[in-house]
Write an enzyme that holds these catalytic residues in place. Sequence first.
Site, short mmCIF file in Angstrom:
data_model
loop_
_atom_site.label_atom_id
_atom_site.label_comp_id
_atom_site.label_asym_id
_atom_site.label_seq_id
_atom_site.Cartn_x
_atom_site.Cartn_y
_atom_site.Cartn_z
N ASP A 1 1.21 -0.81 0.23
CA ASP A 1 0.16 0.02 0.34
C ASP A 1 0.49 1.35 0.22
O ASP A 1 2.08 1.36 0.97
CB ASP A 1 -1.07 -0.58 1.05
CG ASP A 1 -2.14 0.63 1.19
OD1 ASP A 1 -3.32 0.42 0.64
OD2 ASP A 1 -1.74 2.00 1.23
N ILE A 2 0.58 2.16 -1.30
CA ILE A 2 1.18 3.38 -0.90
C ILE A 2 1.43 4.21 0.33
O ILE A 2 2.27 5.08 0.32
CB ILE A 2 0.53 4.46 -2.33
CG1 ILE A 2 2.41 5.09 -2.09
CG2 ILE A 2 -0.24 5.10 -2.09
CD1 ILE A 2 1.28 6.05 -3.67
N ASN B 1 -13.58 -3.37 2.38
CA ASN B 1 -14.26 -2.61 1.84
C ASN B 1 -14.90 -2.15 0.91
O ASN B 1 -14.59 -2.30 -0.20
CB ASN B 1 -13.60 -0.63 2.12
CG ASN B 1 -12.94 -1.46 3.17
OD1 ASN B 1 -13.35 -1.63 4.96
ND2 ASN B 1 -11.96 0.02 3.40
N GLN C 1 -14.77 3.06 1.03
CA GLN C 1 -13.87 2.50 -0.08
C GLN C 1 -13.64 3.77 -0.45
O GLN C 1 -14.31 4.34 -1.01
CB GLN C 1 -14.68 1.49 -1.21
CG GLN C 1 -14.68 0.75 -2.49
CD GLN C 1 -15.01 0.22 -2.78
OE1 GLN C 1 -15.85 0.37 -2.33
NE2 GLN C 1 -14.17 -0.71 -3.45
N HIS D 1 -10.17 -4.86 -3.52
CA HIS D 1 -8.82 -4.68 -2.99
C HIS D 1 -9.09 -5.45 -2.03
O HIS D 1 -10.13 -5.42 -1.20
CB HIS D 1 -8.01 -4.05 -3.24
CG HIS D 1 -8.64 -2.96 -2.22
ND1 HIS D 1 -9.64 -2.07 -3.45
CD2 HIS D 1 -8.36 -2.40 -1.58
CE1 HIS D 1 -9.85 -1.16 -2.57
NE2 HIS D 1 -9.56 -1.61 -1.53
N HIS E 1 -7.54 -6.08 1.63
CA HIS E 1 -6.24 -5.16 2.51
C HIS E 1 -5.37 -6.58 3.91
O HIS E 1 -6.40 -6.62 4.25
CB HIS E 1 -6.46 -4.29 3.43
CG HIS E 1 -6.94 -2.88 2.92
ND1 HIS E 1 -6.30 -2.32 2.92
CD2 HIS E 1 -7.98 -2.16 2.56
CE1 HIS E 1 -6.89 -0.62 1.88
NE2 HIS E 1 -8.27 -1.39 2.26
P1 5GP Z 1 -10.04 1.48 0.24
O1 5GP Z 1 -9.92 2.48 1.31
O2 5GP Z 1 -10.28 1.53 -1.07
O3 5GP Z 1 -10.57 0.43 0.80
O4 5GP Z 1 -8.16 1.63 0.12
C1 5GP Z 1 -7.67 1.95 -0.58
C2 5GP Z 1 -6.26 1.39 -0.36
O5 5GP Z 1 -5.44 1.90 -1.43
C3 5GP Z 1 -5.39 2.77 0.42
O6 5GP Z 1 -5.08 2.09 1.49
C4 5GP Z 1 -5.10 3.59 -0.06
O7 5GP Z 1 -3.04 3.97 0.55
C5 5GP Z 1 -3.99 2.42 -1.30
N1 5GP Z 1 -3.81 3.26 -3.04
C6 5GP Z 1 -4.20 4.29 -2.93
N2 5GP Z 1 -4.02 5.09 -4.41
C7 5GP Z 1 -2.56 4.03 -4.26
C8 5GP Z 1 -1.72 3.40 -5.12
O8 5GP Z 1 -1.25 4.20 -6.48
N3 5GP Z 1 -0.79 3.02 -5.46
C9 5GP Z 1 -0.47 1.78 -3.98
N4 5GP Z 1 0.31 1.39 -4.35
N5 5GP Z 1 -1.65 1.68 -3.13
C10 5GP Z 1 -2.36 3.24 -3.92
#
Ligand code: 5GP
Length: 137
Positions: A29-30, A85, A92, A98, A100
């Site tokens: 994760d970034i 999520n 989300q 995805h 985590h």
């Molecule tokens: P969500 O909140 O949708 O469940 O999680 C999205 C996740 O994707 C977040 O933890 C965010 O840090 C990660 N993320 C968003 N954009 C990027 C990206 O461009 N590269 C990577 N490696 N992670 C990302």
Amino acid sequence: MDCIFCKIANGDIPSTTIYEDSDFRVITDINPVNLGHCLILPKTHAGNIYELNEELTGKAFTLAKKIAAAVQKATGCSGVNILQNNGEAAGQTVFHFHIHIIPRFKDDDMVLSFGSFKTDSESIAAMGKKITEVLHL
Ligand code: 5GP
Ligand code: ZN
């Protein structure tokens, strides 16, 4: 469609890939909650769990178990959260399915709060019954 996780999963945008097969790419994760926070991305687009087909859903969670075990070994963490999520209300932010994998350490900074929703035992049971009815439709 302009989906960042489609581009990452298919290798059009470089990422720190920790695992790849024909169906999935697993990346770091970034903006990690802890070091070792990974994301499992299917290579085909699905906006959320409801759009992901049954075969890939099963494979994704089997892979989650495998990645979680590796994360635990590599980080030496004392626990792992497997989080997925669906929808803005659930947190989300990227609308490509995805999972985590989040390593957890005693007293780390991540707050996973289930709040203090006020209800009563009758309402809990009634909603349980309603869910059972929907499952049987
Ligand atoms: P969500 O909140 O949708 O469940 O999680 C999205 C996740 O994707 C977040 O933890 C965010 O840090 C990660 N993320 C968003 N954009 C990027 C990206 O461009 N590269 C990577 N490696 N992670 C990302
Ligand atoms: Zn996508």
